[in-house]
Scaffold this motif. Structure first.
Motif, PDB file in Angstrom:
ATOM      1  N   GLY A  10       0.814  -1.220   0.000  1.00  0.00           N
ATOM      2  CA  GLY A  10       0.000   0.000   0.000  1.00  0.00           C
ATOM      3  C   GLY A  10       0.844   1.265   0.000  1.00  0.00           C
ATOM      4  N   GLY A  11       2.145   1.121   0.061  1.00  0.00           N
ATOM      5  CA  GLY A  11       3.037   2.289   0.161  1.00  0.00           C
ATOM      6  C   GLY A  11       3.283   2.945  -1.195  1.00  0.00           C
ATOM      7  N   GLN A  12       4.068   3.992  -1.125  1.00  0.00           N
ATOM      8  CA  GLN A  12       4.410   4.758  -2.333  1.00  0.00           C
ATOM      9  C   GLN A  12       5.254   3.908  -3.292  1.00  0.00           C
ATOM     10  OE1 GLN A  12       3.333   7.806  -2.675  1.00  0.00           O
ATOM     11  NE2 GLN A  12       4.800   9.016  -3.840  1.00  0.00           N
ATOM     12  N   ILE A  13       4.878   3.924  -4.558  1.00  0.00           N
ATOM     13  CA  ILE A  13       5.658   3.188  -5.569  1.00  0.00           C
ATOM     14  C   ILE A  13       6.402   4.226  -6.421  1.00  0.00           C
ATOM     15  CG2 ILE A  13       5.487   1.715  -7.649  1.00  0.00           C
ATOM     16  CD1 ILE A  13       4.919   0.135  -5.121  1.00  0.00           C
ATOM     17  N   PRO A  14       7.715   4.064  -6.589  1.00  0.00           N
ATOM     18  CA  PRO A  14       8.435   5.047  -7.415  1.00  0.00           C
ATOM     19  C   PRO A  14       7.907   5.039  -8.854  1.00  0.00           C
ATOM     20  CG  PRO A  14       9.846   3.173  -6.863  1.00  0.00           C
ATOM     21  CD  PRO A  14       8.591   3.017  -6.075  1.00  0.00           C
ATOM     22  N   HIS A  15       7.648   6.225  -9.383  1.00  0.00           N
ATOM     23  CA  HIS A  15       7.119   6.335 -10.741  1.00  0.00           C
ATOM     24  C   HIS A  15       8.189   5.903 -11.759  1.00  0.00           C
ATOM     25  CE1 HIS A  15       4.519   8.283 -13.784  1.00  0.00           C
ATOM     26  NE2 HIS A  15       5.650   8.662 -14.351  1.00  0.00           N
ATOM     27  N   HIS A  16       9.397   6.386 -11.548  1.00  0.00           N
ATOM     28  CA  HIS A  16      10.485   6.102 -12.495  1.00  0.00           C
ATOM     29  C   HIS A  16      11.656   5.452 -11.755  1.00  0.00           C
ATOM     30  CE1 HIS A  16      13.478   7.892 -15.698  1.00  0.00           C
ATOM     31  NE2 HIS A  16      13.462   6.574 -15.687  1.00  0.00           N
ATOM     32  N   VAL A  17      11.914   4.210 -12.085  1.00  0.00           N
ATOM     33  CA  VAL A  17      13.037   3.477 -11.488  1.00  0.00           C
ATOM     34  C   VAL A  17      14.128   3.326 -12.546  1.00  0.00           C
ATOM     35  CG1 VAL A  17      13.772   1.263 -10.491  1.00  0.00           C
ATOM     36  CG2 VAL A  17      11.517   2.201  -9.919  1.00  0.00           C
ATOM     37  N   ALA A  18      15.362   3.644 -12.161  1.00  0.00           N
ATOM     38  CA  ALA A  18      16.491   3.448 -13.071  1.00  0.00           C
ATOM     39  C   ALA A  18      17.436   2.424 -12.446  1.00  0.00           C
ATOM     40  CB  ALA A  18      17.213   4.774 -13.296  1.00  0.00           C
ATOM     41  N   ILE A  19      17.987   1.567 -13.287  1.00  0.00           N
ATOM     42  CA  ILE A  19      18.896   0.532 -12.749  1.00  0.00           C
ATOM     43  C   ILE A  19      20.210   0.504 -13.523  1.00  0.00           C
ATOM     44  CG2 ILE A  19      19.182  -1.883 -12.090  1.00  0.00           C
ATOM     45  CD1 ILE A  19      16.218  -2.301 -12.141  1.00  0.00           C
ATOM     46  N   ILE A  20      21.303   0.600 -12.776  1.00  0.00           N
ATOM     47  CA  ILE A  20      22.638   0.362 -13.349  1.00  0.00           C
ATOM     48  C   ILE A  20      22.922  -1.121 -13.097  1.00  0.00           C
ATOM     49  CG2 ILE A  20      25.087   0.977 -13.255  1.00  0.00           C
ATOM     50  CD1 ILE A  20      24.174   3.726 -12.061  1.00  0.00           C
ATOM     51  N   MET A  21      22.786  -1.888 -14.168  1.00  0.00           N
ATOM     52  CA  MET A  21      22.836  -3.354 -14.052  1.00  0.00           C
ATOM     53  C   MET A  21      24.300  -3.798 -14.068  1.00  0.00           C
ATOM     54  SD  MET A  21      19.775  -4.271 -16.774  1.00  0.00           S
ATOM     55  CE  MET A  21      20.676  -3.704 -18.223  1.00  0.00           C
ATOM     56  N   ASP A  22      24.942  -3.768 -12.906  1.00  0.00           N
ATOM     57  CA  ASP A  22      26.394  -4.026 -12.867  1.00  0.00           C
ATOM     58  C   ASP A  22      26.703  -5.351 -12.169  1.00  0.00           C
ATOM     59  OD1 ASP A  22      29.026  -3.411 -13.410  1.00  0.00           O
ATOM     60  OD2 ASP A  22      29.307  -2.280 -11.548  1.00  0.00           O
ATOM     61  N   ASP A 175      12.803  18.596 -22.117  1.00  0.00           N
ATOM     62  CA  ASP A 175      12.221  17.942 -23.287  1.00  0.00           C
ATOM     63  C   ASP A 175      13.223  17.737 -24.429  1.00  0.00           C
ATOM     64  OD1 ASP A 175       9.697  17.482 -22.233  1.00  0.00           O
ATOM     65  OD2 ASP A 175       9.070  19.543 -22.636  1.00  0.00           O
ATOM     66  N   TYR A 176      14.404  18.281 -24.288  1.00  0.00           N
ATOM     67  CA  TYR A 176      15.450  18.057 -25.294  1.00  0.00           C
ATOM     68  C   TYR A 176      16.362  16.893 -24.894  1.00  0.00           C
ATOM     69  CZ  TYR A 176      14.025  22.260 -27.712  1.00  0.00           C
ATOM     70  OH  TYR A 176      13.295  23.175 -28.429  1.00  0.00           O
ATOM     71  N   LEU A 177      16.192  16.404 -23.670  1.00  0.00           N
ATOM     72  CA  LEU A 177      16.986  15.264 -23.208  1.00  0.00           C
ATOM     73  C   LEU A 177      16.412  13.967 -23.766  1.00  0.00           C
ATOM     74  CD1 LEU A 177      17.205  16.436 -19.503  1.00  0.00           C
ATOM     75  CD2 LEU A 177      19.191  16.176 -21.016  1.00  0.00           C
ATOM     76  N   SER A 178      17.172  12.894 -23.679  1.00  0.00           N
ATOM     77  CA  SER A 178      16.636  11.634 -24.189  1.00  0.00           C
ATOM     78  C   SER A 178      15.464  11.144 -23.342  1.00  0.00           C
ATOM     79  CB  SER A 178      17.734  10.580 -24.254  1.00  0.00           C
ATOM     80  OG  SER A 178      18.312  10.452 -23.001  1.00  0.00           O
ATOM     81  N   LEU A 179      15.413  11.526 -22.071  1.00  0.00           N
ATOM     82  CA  LEU A 179      14.255  11.231 -21.223  1.00  0.00           C
ATOM     83  C   LEU A 179      13.895  12.483 -20.451  1.00  0.00           C
ATOM     84  CD1 LEU A 179      15.076   7.846 -19.437  1.00  0.00           C
ATOM     85  CD2 LEU A 179      13.594   8.196 -21.403  1.00  0.00           C
ATOM     86  N   PRO A 180      12.639  12.909 -20.539  1.00  0.00           N
ATOM     87  CA  PRO A 180      12.280  14.125 -19.818  1.00  0.00           C
ATOM     88  C   PRO A 180      11.968  13.891 -18.337  1.00  0.00           C
ATOM     89  CG  PRO A 180      10.439  13.368 -21.148  1.00  0.00           C
ATOM     90  CD  PRO A 180      11.568  12.414 -21.403  1.00  0.00           C
ATOM     91  N   CYS A 181      11.671  12.634 -17.955  1.00  0.00           N
ATOM     92  CA  CYS A 181      11.133  12.477 -16.591  1.00  0.00           C
ATOM     93  C   CYS A 181      12.206  12.181 -15.552  1.00  0.00           C
ATOM     94  CB  CYS A 181       9.967  11.490 -16.553  1.00  0.00           C
ATOM     95  SG  CYS A 181      10.364   9.784 -16.670  1.00  0.00           S
ATOM     96  N   ASP A 182      12.031  12.809 -14.382  1.00  0.00           N
ATOM     97  CA  ASP A 182      12.972  12.655 -13.272  1.00  0.00           C
ATOM     98  C   ASP A 182      12.995  11.215 -12.782  1.00  0.00           C
ATOM     99  OD1 ASP A 182      13.577  15.314 -13.269  1.00  0.00           O
ATOM    100  OD2 ASP A 182      12.346  15.821 -11.530  1.00  0.00           O
ATOM    101  N   VAL A 183      14.169  10.765 -12.356  1.00  0.00           N
ATOM    102  CA  VAL A 183      14.283   9.445 -11.744  1.00  0.00           C
ATOM    103  C   VAL A 183      13.903   9.562 -10.271  1.00  0.00           C
ATOM    104  CG1 VAL A 183      15.902   7.606 -11.098  1.00  0.00           C
ATOM    105  CG2 VAL A 183      16.121   8.730 -13.324  1.00  0.00           C
ATOM    106  N   ASP A 184      13.052   8.639  -9.789  1.00  0.00           N
ATOM    107  CA  ASP A 184      12.698   8.630  -8.364  1.00  0.00           C
ATOM    108  C   ASP A 184      13.634   7.728  -7.566  1.00  0.00           C
ATOM    109  OD1 ASP A 184      10.298  10.295  -8.501  1.00  0.00           O
ATOM    110  OD2 ASP A 184       9.558   8.685  -9.778  1.00  0.00           O
ATOM    111  N   LEU A 185      13.888   6.552  -8.126  1.00  0.00           N
ATOM    112  CA  LEU A 185      14.739   5.575  -7.429  1.00  0.00           C
ATOM    113  C   LEU A 185      15.806   5.075  -8.387  1.00  0.00           C
ATOM    114  CD1 LEU A 185      15.367   3.552  -5.094  1.00  0.00           C
ATOM    115  CD2 LEU A 185      13.608   2.056  -6.062  1.00  0.00           C
ATOM    116  N   LEU A 186      17.070   5.267  -8.017  1.00  0.00           N
ATOM    117  CA  LEU A 186      18.176   4.763  -8.841  1.00  0.00           C
ATOM    118  C   LEU A 186      18.849   3.611  -8.097  1.00  0.00           C
ATOM    119  CD1 LEU A 186      20.085   5.757 -11.467  1.00  0.00           C
ATOM    120  CD2 LEU A 186      21.666   5.894  -9.604  1.00  0.00           C
ATOM    121  N   ILE A 187      18.830   2.455  -8.726  1.00  0.00           N
ATOM    122  CA  ILE A 187      19.411   1.251  -8.122  1.00  0.00           C
ATOM    123  C   ILE A 187      20.719   0.940  -8.830  1.00  0.00           C
ATOM    124  CG2 ILE A 187      19.079  -1.244  -7.807  1.00  0.00           C
ATOM    125  CD1 ILE A 187      16.005  -0.717  -7.996  1.00  0.00           C
TER     126      ILE A 187
END
Ligand code: IPE
Ligand code: IPE
Ligand code: MG
Length: 250
Positions: A10-22, A175-187
């Protein structure tokens, strides 16, 4: 580094998740296998995590698959990675479409072989009207490249389309970037505490989650742990806690 907290449905879900798959290479080496084996297992992890991201109602998932710096690796590893990208698109595209996923490849795609560029653009075209998860795969991507490229695109609009240079602000620039939306959670998996030139602009206010788990071992429970970590953060964006909670600050 992070203490383990439990995922709350029921908690907050990050809208935009980014992952550095290392960690693919180290994972393979630890099993006495070639690094390339780690990359192909890493592709399987991605399939699992995409499905789980959908289950968790994540809107946008952006993954770092190949950095602009990764060309410096041994030529044989680079060529195996490019073959794996091609194979993965062939293998996964049908299921991506069936799952209503909109796939985008971000980065300077012009450096890839023509056949791979074609596969990438076909996958983007075929999925462009899908309404489910937005899946962004960063290939030959660098955060600095993204910012410089956005500057160039804006300058072109100034020179060729009479755009006003003084109209440029953060809201216009994104809007000139490859992605306009902010990252909420970066893993970042694989135990390194750095961002290696991923989504620099977009991650300005992201919550950062670092784990020692190597990418081929990263599973649904690990994604839940990262979301649980996110759910415990108080995102203040420069304000103070009382403002966020709607309490009297005095
Ligand atoms: C990430 O895993 C995949 C790519 C960068 C393509 P690595 O290949 O960097 O794995 P490690 O860090 O060497 O273990
Ligand atoms: C970052 O991992 C790029 C990807 C995961 C694709 P690297 O393994 O290339 O990062 P560094 O070189 O250790 O910073
Ligand atoms: Mg690495």
């Amino acid at each position: 580094m992070q203490t383990t907290v439990k995922y709350n449905d029921g908690g907050q879900i990050p809208h935009h998740v980014a992952i550095i798959m290392d960690g693919n290479g180290r994972w393979a080496k630890s099993k006495g296998k070639h690094r390339v084996f780690g990359h192909s297992q890493g592709a399987n992890s991605l399939t699992i995590i995409v499905k789980h991201a959908i289950l968790r109602r994540i809107n946008t998932l952006s993954v770092f698959a190949f950095s602009s710096e990764n060309w410096k690796r041994p030529a044989s590893e680079v060529s195996s990675l490019l073959k794996l990208f091609s194979l993965s698109i062939k293998r996964e595209l049908k299921e991506l479409i069936e799952n209503d996923i909109k796939i985008q490849f971000i980065g300077d795609l012009t450096k890839f072989p023509a056949s791979l560029q074609k596969q990438m653009s076909q996958a983007m075209e075929k999925s462009k009207n899908n309404q489910g998860l937005n899946l962004n795969v960063a290939v030959n991507y660098g955060g600095r490249w993204d910012i410089v490229n956005a500057c160039k695109l804006y300058m072109q609009d100034v020179l060729l389309h009479n755009k006003d240079i003084n109209a440029l602000d953060e809201a216009v620039f994104k809007d000139y970037l490859s992605l306009p939306c902010d990252v909420d959670l970066l893993i970042r998996t694989g135990g390194e505490y750095r961002v290696s030139n991923f989504l620099l602009y977009q991650s300005a206010y992201a919550e950062y989650y670092f784990t020692d788990v190597l990418w081929p071992d990263f599973n649904e429970a690990d994604l839940d742990k990262a979301i649980a970590f996110y759910q415990k953060r108080e995102r203040r964006f420069g304000m103070i806690s009382e403002q966020i909670r709607g309490q009297d600050a005095n």
